[in-house]
Design a protein around this motif. Structure first.
Motif, PDB file in Angstrom:
ATOM      1  N   GLN A   1       1.164   5.244   0.516  1.00  0.00           N
ATOM      2  CA  GLN A   1       0.422   6.277   1.239  1.00  0.00           C
ATOM      3  C   GLN A   1       1.052   7.656   1.069  1.00  0.00           C
ATOM      4  O   GLN A   1       2.260   7.797   0.900  1.00  0.00           O
ATOM      5  CB  GLN A   1       0.349   5.935   2.731  1.00  0.00           C
ATOM      6  CG  GLN A   1      -0.430   4.669   3.027  1.00  0.00           C
ATOM      7  CD  GLN A   1      -0.556   4.373   4.511  1.00  0.00           C
ATOM      8  OE1 GLN A   1       0.019   5.075   5.358  1.00  0.00           O
ATOM      9  NE2 GLN A   1      -1.300   3.324   4.848  1.00  0.00           N
TER      10      GLN A   1
ATOM     11  N   ARG B   1      -3.647   5.448  -0.772  1.00  0.00           N
ATOM     12  CA  ARG B   1      -4.387   6.058   0.333  1.00  0.00           C
ATOM     13  C   ARG B   1      -3.763   7.399   0.708  1.00  0.00           C
ATOM     14  O   ARG B   1      -2.547   7.539   0.777  1.00  0.00           O
ATOM     15  CB  ARG B   1      -4.384   5.133   1.556  1.00  0.00           C
ATOM     16  CG  ARG B   1      -5.284   5.638   2.687  1.00  0.00           C
ATOM     17  CD  ARG B   1      -5.166   4.819   3.960  1.00  0.00           C
ATOM     18  NE  ARG B   1      -5.507   3.412   3.787  1.00  0.00           N
ATOM     19  CZ  ARG B   1      -5.900   2.616   4.785  1.00  0.00           C
ATOM     20  NH1 ARG B   1      -5.992   3.088   6.023  1.00  0.00           N
ATOM     21  NH2 ARG B   1      -6.161   1.355   4.559  1.00  0.00           N
TER      22      ARG B   1
ATOM     23  N   GLU C   1       0.860  -1.180   0.000  1.00  0.00           N
ATOM     24  CA  GLU C   1       0.000   0.000   0.000  1.00  0.00           C
ATOM     25  C   GLU C   1       0.898   1.232   0.000  1.00  0.00           C
ATOM     26  O   GLU C   1       1.800   1.349   0.825  1.00  0.00           O
ATOM     27  CB  GLU C   1      -0.936   0.036   1.202  1.00  0.00           C
ATOM     28  CG  GLU C   1      -1.848   1.255   1.182  1.00  0.00           C
ATOM     29  CD  GLU C   1      -3.031   1.150   2.140  1.00  0.00           C
ATOM     30  OE1 GLU C   1      -3.942   0.341   1.855  1.00  0.00           O
ATOM     31  OE2 GLU C   1      -3.032   1.876   3.149  1.00  0.00           O
TER      32      GLU C   1
END
Length: 554
Positions: A150, A247, A148
């Motif tokens: 970020q 994100r 992920e």
């Protein structure tokens, strides 16, 4: 087959040494693969690494599973040299889509990069963070890691308070067609000038920061509105650079959900915690003279406090944390790591990078003295269009524009990523756009040339017989690609992949110059065309992992 052999060598080294971490790296000019395991064993066994490497090589040399791979020690290194069978297998794999990709792994990784303050557009200094971070992210995904990416949004800092004050007190209309982040920067710069003229405004800024920390709905709404506006422009710039985040994490959320209060209470119980007018951590026993302040005298938290809460959350949700930070964050990054350890939490790995500057000098958003990434992209794209038009005047204007945009992004990204993060660099627009050497467009052009050769050749029967020095050198380099991907994610050094791609383009151009491809015949022609196809595919995989378009025509 080739990657199976790669992992088989790793398993042999583990069995031979009893060590789990036996990272294989590319051996440069000395070997196809090399291991530095002897260095680690020397500390344990109290023996010279040269002697240990020799013992390991002797044990492995008699293993029939190695086939025609030769093993030797060279000083403290254990070197592996591929034979014809493995080189043929490597080329066979190199023509397959996705070459260099690893099976899915279980370890979850979170990588944070860019995270520039949302008070203006990204500038040239910011995008070194962006390019390093995105290149690492692509390498991790290629290496099989669930990842992920970020962006940590600082929506509570003094800069955002100044922007919010500016929107409330200054009548600055948005210009027609003006990008959101550039508009926010104008408001921020104008507000700073007002503060310089009237320092008492600073008290209003402090009050805004206190209100947003207390969760005052009206103030929180205004801060979010300003940040969201700026973020729209930042995201457009990132998209232009072929960059995306999974994100966007809002700093204020850790205050809102109580994580900041909880981390403060945990810090207060540390023996190193000191409470006077402020709350700070005494890290002098770890070599830090400067106080690590976590709460101001007015009771509000600081960026470091929220950062502790953010990393505590990350550490509990991911197996490996990686931050990409500028060299000016070395102190606060190191203090963060130590404090997390004191709290019993997992610290992040940090990739620190030195700054990119322009020949004109340093940049400051506050003073309004910066070259935005948007301006840089437009400038380089314009120069790229001139170059493409000179080379391919026959192409329609729309196609030349499209190629120029891809070439511009290749020029920018490659010029940034090719330099080791710990080295500072001056961004030179002319060098970045050099089609001849040391540039992204140069590698793109090698890929386009391979595509052109294959298109002219038509259908052929794949073959894998290599005898000339240029053929063998090219096949050896193709075989190293998976090891380079692994080395990048272990060492967090994306410039290694940039160097690999450049060397592959060099070797391909030398091969093409000295060994006829289309004019050769029989098995030699088929073998060379197969090699060209393997180069095309590996250049494509390399470029895409660097966030660069693999153009078929230039």
């Amino acid at each position: 087959m080739y990657q199976e052999k790669y992992h088989q060598i790793e398993r042999m080294l583990r069995a031979c040494t009893g060590e789990e971490d036996v990272l294989l790296t590319t051996g440069g000019d000395h070997a196809d693969l090399a291991s530095t395991i002897a260095f680690r064993l020397a500390k344990k066994e109290k023996r010279p690494p040269q002697k240990i490497a020799a013992d390991i090589a002797e044990k492995l040399a008699g293993n029939p599973d190695l086939g025609d791979i030769q093993v030797e020690s060279a000083g403290p290194y254990v070197n592996f040299h591929f034979g014809p069978t493995l080189l043929a297998e490597a080329v066979r794999e190199a023509v397959e889509p996705g070459y260099g990709s690893f099976p899915r792994r279980s370890s979850r990784v979170v990588l944070e990069h860019t995270s520039a303050n949302p008070n203006g557009p990204l500038h040239v200094g910011h995008i070194r963070n962006t390019v390093i971070g995105d290149s690492l992210a692509r390498a991790f995904r290629k290496a099989g890691y669930p990842l992920e990416v970020q962006y940590y949004l600082n929506d509570m800092g003094r800069q955002i308070a100044i922007v919010s004050w500016g929107f409330d007190h200054l009548e600055i209309p948005r210009r027609e067609g003006e990008k959101e982040d550039h508009y926010v920067a104008r408001v921020y710069i104008a507000a700073n000038r007002e503060i310089e003229k009237n320092p008492e405004i600073t008290q209003e800024i402090d009050l805004l920061m206190q209100k947003v920390e207390r969760g005052d709905p009206d103030t929180v709404k205004k801060f979010r509105k300003a940040v969201s506006l700026c973020l729209e422009g930042i995201r457009a710039t990132l998209a232009a650079l072929n960059v995306s985040h999974d994100r966007f994490v809002w700093e204020s959320d850790f205050v809102r959900i109580g994580d900041v209060d909880r981390v403060i209470e945990r810090v207060r119980r540390l023996p190193q915690a000191v409470e006077d007018e402020t709350l700070w951590v005494d890290l002098s026993e770890f070599g830090f003279e400067k106080r690590y302040i976590l709460r101001r005298s007015d009771g509000t938290s600081v960026y470091s406090t929220r950062d502790l809460a953010y990393h505590t959350w990350k550490g509990r949700n991911y197996d490996r944390m990686i931050d990409v930070l500028g060299a000016d964050h070395k102190l606060i990054g190191a203090q963060l790591q130590v404090t997390l350890k004191l709290l019993g939490e997992k610290p992040p790995e940090i990739v620190f990078f030195e700054f990119v500057s322009l020949p004109e000098g340093s940049m400051s958003t506050r003073a309004g003295k910066f070259v935005s990434a948007d301006e840089l992209i437009e400038e380089v794209a314009g120069k790229a269009f001139e170059e493409v038009t000179t080379r391919r005047p026959d192409l329609p204007e729309e196609e030349r524009c499209s190629i120029a945009r891809s070439v511009a992004i290749a020029a920018i990204r490659y010029d940034i990523v090719k330099v080791s993060p710990e080295k500072s660099t001056v961004f030179d627009w002319k060098e970045a756009l050099d089609f001849e050497r040391q540039s992204g467009p140069y590698i793109q052009y090698a890929h386009a040339r391979a595509c052109s050769i294959l298109e002219k050749a038509g259908e052929f029967e794949p073959a894998y017989h290599y005898e000339t020095g240029h053929e063998i050198a090219l096949a050896r380099h193709l075989a190293r690609f998976p090891a380079v991907i692994e080395q990048v994610v272990v060492e967090l050094r994306p410039h290694l992949l940039a160097a690999y791609a450049r060397d592959l383009a060099d070797l391909f151009n030398a091969f093409y110059h000295y060994d006829p491809v289309l004019k050769s015949e029989g098995e030699i022609r088929n073998s060379r065309l197969t090699l060209v196809d393997a180069v095309r595919n590996t250049l494509k995989e390399s470029l895409e992992t660097l966030g660069i378009d693999a153009l078929r025509s230039m």
